[in-house]
Design a protein around this motif. Structure first.
Motif, short mmCIF file in Angstrom:
data_model
loop_
_atom_site.label_atom_id
_atom_site.label_comp_id
_atom_site.label_asym_id
_atom_site.label_seq_id
_atom_site.Cartn_x
_atom_site.Cartn_y
_atom_site.Cartn_z
N ALA A 159 0.83 -1.15 -0.03
CA ALA A 159 0.06 -0.04 0.19
C ALA A 159 0.90 1.22 0.07
O ALA A 159 0.61 2.18 -0.78
N ILE A 160 1.92 1.29 0.78
CA ILE A 160 2.73 2.55 0.93
C ILE A 160 3.34 2.67 -0.61
O ILE A 160 3.53 3.81 -1.05
N PHE A 161 3.80 1.62 -0.93
CA PHE A 161 4.41 1.59 -2.35
C PHE A 161 3.52 2.28 -3.31
O PHE A 161 3.76 3.20 -4.26
N ARG A 162 2.46 1.25 -3.64
CA ARG A 162 1.34 1.90 -4.56
C ARG A 162 1.22 3.26 -4.29
O ARG A 162 0.77 3.97 -5.33
N ASP A 163 0.85 3.77 -3.12
CA ASP A 163 0.37 5.15 -2.98
C ASP A 163 1.36 6.21 -3.32
O ASP A 163 1.02 7.51 -3.20
N ASN A 164 2.68 5.82 -3.32
CA ASN A 164 3.81 7.01 -3.39
C ASN A 164 4.66 6.90 -4.77
O ASN A 164 5.45 7.54 -4.64
N VAL A 165 4.60 5.48 -5.50
CA VAL A 165 5.40 5.38 -6.39
C VAL A 165 4.60 5.16 -7.82
O VAL A 165 3.74 4.48 -7.78
N LYS A 166 4.89 6.09 -8.64
CA LYS A 166 3.88 6.02 -9.89
C LYS A 166 4.79 5.69 -11.42
O LYS A 166 4.08 5.48 -12.31
N SER A 167 6.00 5.81 -11.25
CA SER A 167 6.81 5.66 -12.45
C SER A 167 7.83 4.64 -12.50
O SER A 167 8.49 4.28 -11.39
N TYR A 168 8.02 3.87 -13.57
CA TYR A 168 9.01 2.77 -13.66
C TYR A 168 10.66 3.41 -13.05
O TYR A 168 11.47 2.55 -12.94
N ARG A 169 10.68 4.86 -13.40
CA ARG A 169 11.86 5.24 -13.12
C ARG A 169 12.17 4.98 -11.47
O ARG A 169 13.43 5.16 -11.04
N ASP A 170 11.33 5.26 -10.88
CA ASP A 170 11.54 4.91 -9.35
C ASP A 170 11.89 3.41 -8.67
O ASP A 170 11.81 3.11 -7.77
N LEU A 171 11.95 2.42 -9.75
CA LEU A 171 12.34 1.10 -9.64
C LEU A 171 13.66 0.72 -10.16
O LEU A 171 14.22 1.30 -10.98
N PRO A 172 14.20 -0.29 -9.71
CA PRO A 172 13.92 -1.19 -8.38
C PRO A 172 14.38 -0.68 -7.05
O PRO A 172 15.01 0.13 -7.07
N ARG A 173 13.50 -1.11 -6.13
CA ARG A 173 13.56 -0.72 -4.77
C ARG A 173 13.31 -1.83 -3.81
O ARG A 173 12.63 -2.75 -4.17
N ASN A 174 14.30 -1.89 -2.69
CA ASN A 174 13.96 -2.99 -1.71
C ASN A 174 13.73 -2.18 -0.42
O ASN A 174 14.63 -1.36 0.21
N LEU A 175 12.72 -2.25 0.43
CA LEU A 175 12.36 -1.55 1.54
C LEU A 175 12.47 -2.68 2.78
O LEU A 175 11.87 -3.67 2.56
N TYR A 176 13.04 -2.18 3.83
CA TYR A 176 12.89 -3.40 5.21
C TYR A 176 12.59 -2.55 6.19
O TYR A 176 12.84 -1.26 6.61
N HIS A 177 12.07 -3.17 7.46
CA HIS A 177 12.17 -2.83 8.72
C HIS A 177 12.53 -4.29 9.46
O HIS A 177 12.55 -5.12 9.19
N ILE A 178 12.84 -3.58 10.75
CA ILE A 178 13.03 -4.53 11.86
C ILE A 178 12.04 -4.22 12.78
O ILE A 178 12.18 -3.11 13.54
N GLN A 179 11.07 -5.07 13.04
CA GLN A 179 9.90 -4.76 14.01
C GLN A 179 9.23 -5.93 14.62
O GLN A 179 9.39 -6.95 14.19
N TRP A 180 8.50 -5.70 15.73
CA TRP A 180 7.95 -6.82 16.47
C TRP A 180 6.65 -7.24 15.68
O TRP A 180 6.17 -6.31 14.78
N LYS A 181 6.58 -8.62 15.63
CA LYS A 181 5.68 -9.16 14.90
C LYS A 181 4.86 -10.00 16.02
O LYS A 181 5.34 -10.31 16.97
N PHE A 182 3.43 -10.42 15.66
CA PHE A 182 2.70 -10.94 16.71
C PHE A 182 2.24 -12.11 15.82
O PHE A 182 1.49 -12.04 14.87
N ARG A 183 2.41 -13.67 16.12
CA ARG A 183 1.63 -14.71 15.61
C ARG A 183 1.11 -15.45 16.73
O ARG A 183 1.95 -15.87 17.65
N ASP A 184 -0.17 -15.69 16.81
CA ASP A 184 -0.66 -16.38 18.07
C ASP A 184 -0.38 -18.04 17.89
O ASP A 184 -1.15 -18.63 17.44
N GLU A 185 0.97 -18.44 17.88
CA GLU A 185 1.21 -19.90 17.66
C GLU A 185 0.53 -20.69 18.71
O GLU A 185 0.13 -20.42 19.62
N VAL A 186 -0.12 -21.79 18.26
CA VAL A 186 -0.66 -22.79 18.85
C VAL A 186 0.02 -23.34 19.99
O VAL A 186 -0.33 -23.21 21.22
N ARG A 187 1.34 -23.49 19.67
CA ARG A 187 2.25 -24.19 20.62
C ARG A 187 3.49 -23.17 20.86
O ARG A 187 4.69 -23.67 20.25
#
Ligand code: ATP
Ligand code: MG
Ligand code: MG
Ligand code: MG
Length: 438
Positions: free
Chosen positions: A116-144
């Motif tokens: 969604a962030i990429f879609r809303d902010n990048v409109k032209s082929y000129r702005d590619l390629p890109r690789n975006l990352y973050h280091i953030q907490w995730k939550f998965r309600d693991e069974v075990r």
């Protein structure tokens, strides 16, 4: 840091709830405490290690050309309805309703949000390629949830997302992450083997899990023995040039996870004495998935002739908090943890063997100040515990080097320097100690 002023609650006994060695040692060495099932507080020593792991991950992502940003932990359910995953994700997703009855969730991963962030902010082929990352907490309600931070519900992940104009570009992005991952694990002293993993409905050969061999691993894996000794850090890597030769070397020998395993091929391609059939810990997973999200979410850019191009995407995850458990599984002994220097919380553990003795106190304090001044991170045990207990604690928390300061050595003008990993001890003149660590 002076131990007398630090917060390091260690445990003498093995906690009954911990089934594997890394979990036991993380609790005993005062790295983490469980707050609820699969949810942990990171105590000061554990947090330092986590930050060091993060730093290596970040440096290698940046080196490979990925760009860091930070997305929130809480996401809107509507976003996930766009991709169709809100219903599909099932019970692993922690769903939350806010005071206005809006449906939210604690992100288990971020494909939708980044698209969604990429879609809303990048409109032209000129702005590619890109690789975006973050280091953030995730939550998965693991069974075990189990094995401590190895399978937590709340856990820290590095996740990167690549955007390209075509499949060829996506392959290049994939290869960069593949090599960045090899370097990342190697710098932590780990032998992580890339193994062909299930690609789901997309097919093709662009999904690999990075696996650490360990009896306590939760995945069954199969590979050629020689892969264990492959070394990436000796190879010069130019991320601007083609990485295909490196990839071909690493993927040239058989390595597959359970879902991808082909017993007949394994038998045919790998001589019996080279066959490893073992358990492994998944510490990372890279994945090419084409237009799986860009298509339903309308993430397109205008091409050179004004045509609309659906973005080719991949995602790349590293289990940052799981890595701490994996490193301990791979590096410990009877006495406790043996940190690789690159992630160790302190480089040196300085032990005052006779606190209260004016000569020893003065010599140890002087050494501590000199080490700190030289930028050598030091944990100084200045407490009045007996020597035996101090040695045991220092071994347990696994700092790479120990410096023992006592009256007998000082009478000769020396201290004892111990290498935690090899157990080797050497007498070192007081004036030469700092130079050994810089
Ligand atoms: P697993 O097979 O162990 O459940 P996964 O395949 O579901 O992991 P991915 O979606 O590939 O996980 O996430 C990327 C990485 O995040 C994994 O390779 C792993 O290192 C880490 N990870 C996933 N789930 C957890 C968890 N519950 N606790 C800690 N780390 C995790
Ligand atoms: Mg999972
Ligand atoms: Mg998995
Ligand atoms: Mg996975």
């Amino acid at each position: 840091m002076r131990l007398s002023r630090y917060f390091l609650p260690t445990l003498r006994e093995n906690p009954a709830e911990a089934q594997i060695v890394s979990h036991r040692l993380m609790l005993r060495a005062g790295l983490v405490r469980q707050s609820a099932a699969g949810i942990y507080s990171w105590l000061p020593l554990g947090l330092k290690v986590l930050r060091n792991i993060e730093k290596i991950v970040r440096e290698e992502q940046n080196r490979a050309g990925a760009i860091e940003l930070l997305m929130p932990t809480i996401q809107s359910a509507d976003l996930w309805r766009e991709s169709g995953r809100y219903e599909a994700y099932g019970k692993e997703m922690l769903r939350i309703t806010d005071r206005h009855e809006r449906e939210m969730l604690f992100g288990p991963t971020n494909e939708e949000l980044i698209t969604a962030i990429f879609r809303d902010n990048v409109k032209s082929y000129r702005d590619l390629p890109r690789n975006l990352y973050h280091i953030q907490w995730k939550f998965r309600d693991e069974v075990r949830p189990r094995f401590g931070v190895m399978r937590g519900r709340e856990f820290l992940m590095k996740d990167a997302y690549s955007f390209d104009l075509d499949k060829e570009g996506a392959r290049k992005a994939y290869e960069k992450m593949f090599v960045a991952y090899l370097r990342t694990y190697a710098r932590m002293g780990l032998k992580a083997i890339p193994m062909a993993a299930d690609t789901g409905p997309i097919g093709g050969d662009m999904s690999h899990e990075f696996i650490i061999l360990a009896e306590t691993g939760e995945s069954a894996v199969f590979c050629h023995k020689d892969l264990v000794d492959y070394d990436i850090l000796g190879t010069k890597v130019d991320f601007e040039a083609s990485l295909t030769p490196i990839i071909e070397r690493w993927t040239g020998l058989y390595a597959a996870t359970d879902e991808k395993h082909d017993a007949a091929r394994f038998a045919a391609e790998v001589p019996a004495e080279k066959q490893i059939s073992a358990r492994g810990i998944e510490v990372g997973h890279i994945f090419y998935f084409g237009t799986k999200y860009s298509k339903p979410m309308g993430a397109v850019v205008a091409g050179p002739n004004g045509e609309s191009i659906e973005l080719e995407m991949g995602s790349y995850g590293i289990g940052v908090s799981r890595l701490m458990g994996a490193i301990i599984e791979a590096s410990h002994d009877e006495g406790g943890i043996v940190w690789p220097e690159s992630v160790a919380p302190f480089k040196v553990g300085l032990i005052n063997l006779k606190a209260g003795d004016a000569t020893v106190d003065a010599a140890a304090a002087k050494l501590y100040a000199a080490l700190e001044a030289a930028g050598v991170e030091t944990l100084y045990d200045d407490t009045d515990e007996r020597a035996g207990a101090k040695f045991a604690t220092m071994d347990l928390i696994g700092l790479p080097w120990q410096v023992h300061v006592g009256p007998r050595g000082l009478a000769k003008g020396v201290v004892e320097v111990k290498n935690r990993k090899t157990g080797e001890r050497a007498e070192v003149a007081l004036d030469d100690v700092v130079a050994r660590f810089t």
